[in-house]
Design an enzyme around this catalytic site. Structure first.
Site, mmCIF file in Angstrom:
data_model
loop_
_atom_site.group_PDB
_atom_site.id
_atom_site.type_symbol
_atom_site.label_atom_id
_atom_site.label_comp_id
_atom_site.label_asym_id
_atom_site.label_seq_id
_atom_site.Cartn_x
_atom_site.Cartn_y
_atom_site.Cartn_z
ATOM 1 N N GLY A 144 28.618 46.863 17.331
ATOM 2 C CA GLY A 144 29.385 47.964 16.775
ATOM 3 C C GLY A 144 28.590 49.240 16.571
ATOM 4 O O GLY A 144 27.589 49.474 17.253
ATOM 5 N N HIS B 46 16.433 42.192 23.501
ATOM 6 C CA HIS B 46 17.336 41.597 22.509
ATOM 7 C C HIS B 46 16.927 40.147 22.332
ATOM 8 O O HIS B 46 16.719 39.429 23.308
ATOM 9 C CB HIS B 46 18.786 41.699 22.993
ATOM 10 C CG HIS B 46 19.782 41.499 21.905
ATOM 11 N ND1 HIS B 46 19.992 40.277 21.319
ATOM 12 C CD2 HIS B 46 20.616 42.361 21.271
ATOM 13 C CE1 HIS B 46 20.922 40.401 20.381
ATOM 14 N NE2 HIS B 46 21.308 41.657 20.333
ATOM 15 N N SER C 41 29.689 58.148 32.658
ATOM 16 C CA SER C 41 30.950 58.008 31.916
ATOM 17 C C SER C 41 30.884 56.883 30.890
ATOM 18 O O SER C 41 31.820 56.109 30.741
ATOM 19 C CB SER C 41 32.096 57.782 32.899
ATOM 20 O OG SER C 41 31.791 56.674 33.736
ATOM 21 N N ARG D 209 14.468 43.651 15.468
ATOM 22 C CA ARG D 209 14.574 42.966 16.750
ATOM 23 C C ARG D 209 13.241 42.611 17.426
ATOM 24 O O ARG D 209 13.100 41.544 17.999
ATOM 25 C CB ARG D 209 15.309 43.896 17.708
ATOM 26 C CG ARG D 209 16.551 43.315 18.183
ATOM 27 C CD ARG D 209 17.338 44.340 18.907
ATOM 28 N NE ARG D 209 18.676 44.291 18.365
ATOM 29 C CZ ARG D 209 19.673 45.003 18.832
ATOM 30 N NH1 ARG D 209 19.481 45.850 19.815
ATOM 31 N NH2 ARG D 209 20.858 44.894 18.304
HETATM 32 P P1 FAD Z 1 26.204 54.076 29.567
HETATM 33 O O1 FAD Z 1 27.278 53.586 28.691
HETATM 34 O O2 FAD Z 1 25.368 53.061 30.236
HETATM 35 O O3 FAD Z 1 26.849 55.002 30.676
HETATM 36 C C1 FAD Z 1 26.061 55.520 31.711
HETATM 37 C C2 FAD Z 1 26.963 56.050 32.799
HETATM 38 O O4 FAD Z 1 26.203 56.746 33.774
HETATM 39 C C3 FAD Z 1 27.721 54.973 33.556
HETATM 40 O O5 FAD Z 1 29.034 55.407 33.703
HETATM 41 C C4 FAD Z 1 27.014 54.911 34.899
HETATM 42 O O6 FAD Z 1 27.833 54.473 35.951
HETATM 43 C C5 FAD Z 1 26.621 56.365 35.070
HETATM 44 N N1 FAD Z 1 25.512 56.595 36.006
HETATM 45 C C6 FAD Z 1 24.265 56.065 35.991
HETATM 46 N N2 FAD Z 1 23.537 56.533 37.016
HETATM 47 C C7 FAD Z 1 24.333 57.376 37.697
HETATM 48 C C8 FAD Z 1 24.185 58.155 38.885
HETATM 49 N N3 FAD Z 1 23.050 58.144 39.598
HETATM 50 N N4 FAD Z 1 25.223 58.923 39.306
HETATM 51 C C9 FAD Z 1 26.397 58.925 38.631
HETATM 52 N N5 FAD Z 1 26.609 58.188 37.522
HETATM 53 C C10 FAD Z 1 25.598 57.430 37.060
HETATM 54 N N6 FAD Z 1 24.538 49.731 21.071
HETATM 55 C C11 FAD Z 1 25.076 49.857 19.845
HETATM 56 O O7 FAD Z 1 24.877 50.882 19.188
HETATM 57 N N7 FAD Z 1 25.842 48.862 19.334
HETATM 58 C C12 FAD Z 1 26.110 47.711 20.003
HETATM 59 O O8 FAD Z 1 26.810 46.856 19.516
HETATM 60 C C13 FAD Z 1 25.531 47.538 21.278
HETATM 61 N N8 FAD Z 1 25.711 46.400 21.985
HETATM 62 C C14 FAD Z 1 25.250 46.329 23.267
HETATM 63 C C15 FAD Z 1 25.528 45.194 24.034
HETATM 64 C C16 FAD Z 1 25.159 45.138 25.358
HETATM 65 C C17 FAD Z 1 25.479 43.915 26.186
HETATM 66 C C18 FAD Z 1 24.465 46.237 25.944
HETATM 67 C C19 FAD Z 1 24.068 46.214 27.381
HETATM 68 C C20 FAD Z 1 24.144 47.339 25.171
HETATM 69 C C21 FAD Z 1 24.522 47.383 23.831
HETATM 70 N N9 FAD Z 1 24.230 48.496 23.052
HETATM 71 C C22 FAD Z 1 24.761 48.607 21.794
HETATM 72 C C23 FAD Z 1 23.549 49.656 23.617
HETATM 73 C C24 FAD Z 1 24.606 50.690 24.000
HETATM 74 O O9 FAD Z 1 25.745 50.039 24.500
HETATM 75 C C25 FAD Z 1 24.115 51.660 25.042
HETATM 76 O O10 FAD Z 1 22.848 52.135 24.720
HETATM 77 C C26 FAD Z 1 25.080 52.831 25.127
HETATM 78 O O11 FAD Z 1 26.363 52.345 25.430
HETATM 79 C C27 FAD Z 1 24.620 53.825 26.171
HETATM 80 O O12 FAD Z 1 25.630 54.765 26.363
HETATM 81 P P2 FAD Z 1 25.418 55.893 27.461
HETATM 82 O O13 FAD Z 1 26.672 56.686 27.475
HETATM 83 O O14 FAD Z 1 24.141 56.569 27.236
HETATM 84 O O15 FAD Z 1 25.233 55.076 28.827
HETATM 85 C C1 SIN Z 2 22.865 46.725 19.612
HETATM 86 O O1 SIN Z 2 22.266 46.618 20.677
HETATM 87 O O2 SIN Z 2 22.778 47.724 18.907
HETATM 88 C C2 SIN Z 2 23.718 45.613 19.080
HETATM 89 C C3 SIN Z 2 23.791 44.517 20.029
HETATM 90 C C4 SIN Z 2 24.326 43.324 19.324
HETATM 91 O O3 SIN Z 2 25.535 43.259 19.154
HETATM 92 O O4 SIN Z 2 23.536 42.460 18.947
#
Ligand code: FAD
Ligand code: SIN
Length: 521
Positions: free
Chosen positions: A49, A230, A13, A276
């Site tokens: 963002g 990072h 999610s 990066r």
């Molecule tokens: P997630 O948002 O991690 O969601 C994964 C979901 O899967 C979660 O709900 C989790 O609970 C669920 N899940 C996992 N395993 C299981 C399981 N076995 N069973 C059921 N559910 C499960 N990217 C950008 O583009 N811009 C940014 O500014 C940026 N800043 C970031 C800052 C931080 C601190 C971090 C950690 C990351 C950042 N990133 C950024 C990267 C980006 O946030 C992530 O790559 C992105 O949000 C991933 O989205 P997702 O939906 O794939 O996974």
């Molecule tokens: C990103 O991971 O894409 C951005 C993270 C940050 O805000 O530096």
């Protein structure tokens, strides 16, 4: 075992799973399973963002170019074009879903600049973009009649027969019962695996479950050696890692050593705003040379009002750490952040297993190649979620009823012994031997240690059965093994994979160099 039969199943999610669910709910009944509470995800913590071209002096060609440069020859240009061309549409969709991005007085988006970007193109909500986006998407799915949410429901295995995915086996925490969900289309959107490393920016849910589940199910997986670190997280030993957004450097903050001297000019013409991987290795090198445990980000030339307006959370967190940003530099160190590789998909998010899609950080769509450009991850999640939803509509229209496979799995109903020391050991092992700077014999040692742990875990599972704790540990070890084995196979240094025994990049055929390729495709 409890059984459910549904149309579309989403695992995860975060931005990818929720956006896919919202689009699929237009034509199907959707169930989301998520291992924690619904908002807990990497998405929630995103700061900088979402990259999109809105500035008149910028162009999609510039965004494509910057992404390909960061990806260091391994991007799939078609995938890069797909996300860059659809970025504006994705942002406007979020705007419609009531995401409040920062705007200027003129009503246009306020754009930040980050490392590797030639222009200011990062749409954001102060320094907490992820929270704003995640909360808006959660509100949408909660109020949608066609979406069911199963929180605290841990996906254990994908059910695959004849290379076709028919659903998932999960553990429901509340009842501690196994649940077999049979679905016509399955979306794997389980996010990343930052927890593999001792220092990482990810929340505790990021244990690589999706990579490991997909591998056990036989899906094609690629580029796992490309773990992005990072460059800047707050140096505060003993405390949970806190990211210091790259947007600060786009705003004008400079990297300096303890004496207050800049050093990035020695490493790249873009200095503090270089891609990066380059900034990260430069910091490691400076720390090694000086013997200091960190480097610094200097924001002292900005006034408090400016900082509080653009970066209120970072300002507050630094204040908590006793730093006055107009007087003190911020001590920073690199930490593991993002998985560039993962489950291989085509441009519709389809994996090598029929009826199984993958999207977001768990996927390897070809967008990021050997290193991801900042703020392209949330964007990739949005664009591929919409593309996969449109393909799922076609799939559902032509769905052939599939047999429900018989699944035999034993649940360990007793309290599982504490695995925290094993987790700590894996995190230290990976940080030390498969981290920012790698070397063949060290990787070999790491692989052997991980194999031994894997054997211990599988024996324990055959003896006592599965539990959430033991499966998370198994997933962490299996994901670590995939990273290490891929790092051993890639005998060159490229993007965020750096080996001291192979410090150069290998030449590629000109055509491949231009368009890039994904291993195994
Ligand atoms: P997630 O948002 O991690 O969601 C994964 C979901 O899967 C979660 O709900 C989790 O609970 C669920 N899940 C996992 N395993 C299981 C399981 N076995 N069973 C059921 N559910 C499960 N990217 C950008 O583009 N811009 C940014 O500014 C940026 N800043 C970031 C800052 C931080 C601190 C971090 C950690 C990351 C950042 N990133 C950024 C990267 C980006 O946030 C992530 O790559 C992105 O949000 C991933 O989205 P997702 O939906 O794939 O996974
Ligand atoms: C990103 O991971 O894409 C951005 C993270 C940050 O805000 O530096």
């Amino acid at each position: 075992m409890n059984q459910q039969k549904i149309e579309v199943l989403v695992i995860g999610s975060g931005i990818a799973g929720l956006f896919y669910a919202i689009h699929c709910a237009e034509f199907a009944q959707v169930t989301i399973v998520t291992k924690g509470t619904i908002g807990e995800s990497n998405t929630m913590y995103a700061q900088g963002g979402i990259a999109a071209v809105f500035d008149k002096t910028d162009s999609i060609e510039n965004h494509v170019h910057d992404t390909l440069v960061a990806g260091d020859g391994l991007c799939n240009e078609k995938a890069v074009r797909l996300i860059t061309q659809n970025a504006k549409h994705a942002i406007l969709e979020l705007d419609k879903l009531k995401v409040k991005f920062d705007k200027k007085e003129t009503g246009t988006f306020d754009l930040h600049r980050e490392g590797g970007h030639s222009h200011a193109r990062v749409v954001h909500t102060t320094d907490a973009t992820g929270k704003e986006v995640e909360n808006a998407l959660v509100n949408q799915v909660r109020s949608h009649n066609n979406i069911t949410i199963l929180e605290n429901c841990f996906a254990v295995e994908l059910c695959v027969t004849d290379n076709t995915c028919t659903g998932v086996i999960a553990i429901e925490n509340k009842t501690n019962e196994l649940l077999h969900i049979h679905a016509e289309a399955v979306m794997l959107a389980s996010g990343g695996a930052g927890q593999v490393y001792k220092l990482n920016t990810n929340p505790s849910i990021a244990t690589g479950d999706g990579f490991a589940m997909a591998e056990r199910a036989g899906a094609a997986i690629s580029n796992m050696e490309f773990v992005q670190f990072h460059p800047t997280t707050l140096y505060e030993p003993g405390n949970q890692v806190f990211l210091i957004t790259e947007a600060l450097r786009g705003f004008g903050a400079e990297l300096k050593n303890k004496r207050g001297d800049t050093f990035m000019e020695k490493y790249h013409p873009l200095k503090s705003l270089a891609p990066r991987d380059i900034v990260t290795r430069a910091i490691v090198n400076e720390m090694k040379k000086s013997g200091e445990p960190c480097v610094y980000l200097d924001l002292r030339e900005f006034n408090t009002q400016e900082l509080q307006k653009h970066f209120p959370n970072i300002y507050d967190r630094c204040k908590q750490a006793g730093l006055n940003l107009t007087k003190d530099m911020i001590p920073v160190v690199p930490a593991a952040h993002y998985m560039c590789g993962g489950v291989v998909t085509d441009l519709k998010g389809k994996t090598s297993i029929k009826n199984l899609y993958a999207c977001g950080e768990v996927s390897c769509t070809g967008v990021h190649g050997a290193n991801r450009l900042a703020s392209n991850s949330l964007l990739e999640g949005l664009v591929f979620a919409e593309s996969a939803a449109s393909d799922s509509k076609t799939l559902l229209q032509s769905a052939i009823p599939l047999a429900n496979p018989i699944v035999i799995m034993q649940l360990n109903k007793h309290e599982d012994a504490d695995l925290s020391s094993m987790k700590k050991y894996v995190q230290q092992l990976m940080w030390r031997y498969a981290g920012i700077v790698r070397q063949g014999t060290e990787l070999n040692y790491c692989e052997e240690e991980l194999k031994e742990l894997h054997l211990k875990l599988t024996s324990r599972i055959s003896l006592h059965g599965i539990s959430v704790e033991v499966m998370e540990m198994l997933n962490l070890v299996e994901t670590s093994l995939m990273i290490v084995q891929a790092a051993l196979l890639r005998e060159e240094s490229r993007g965020c994979h750096y080996r001291t025994d192979f410090p150069e990049k290998k030449m590629m055929a000109p055509e491949t160099e231009k368009y890039g390729h994904i291993q195994g495709v």
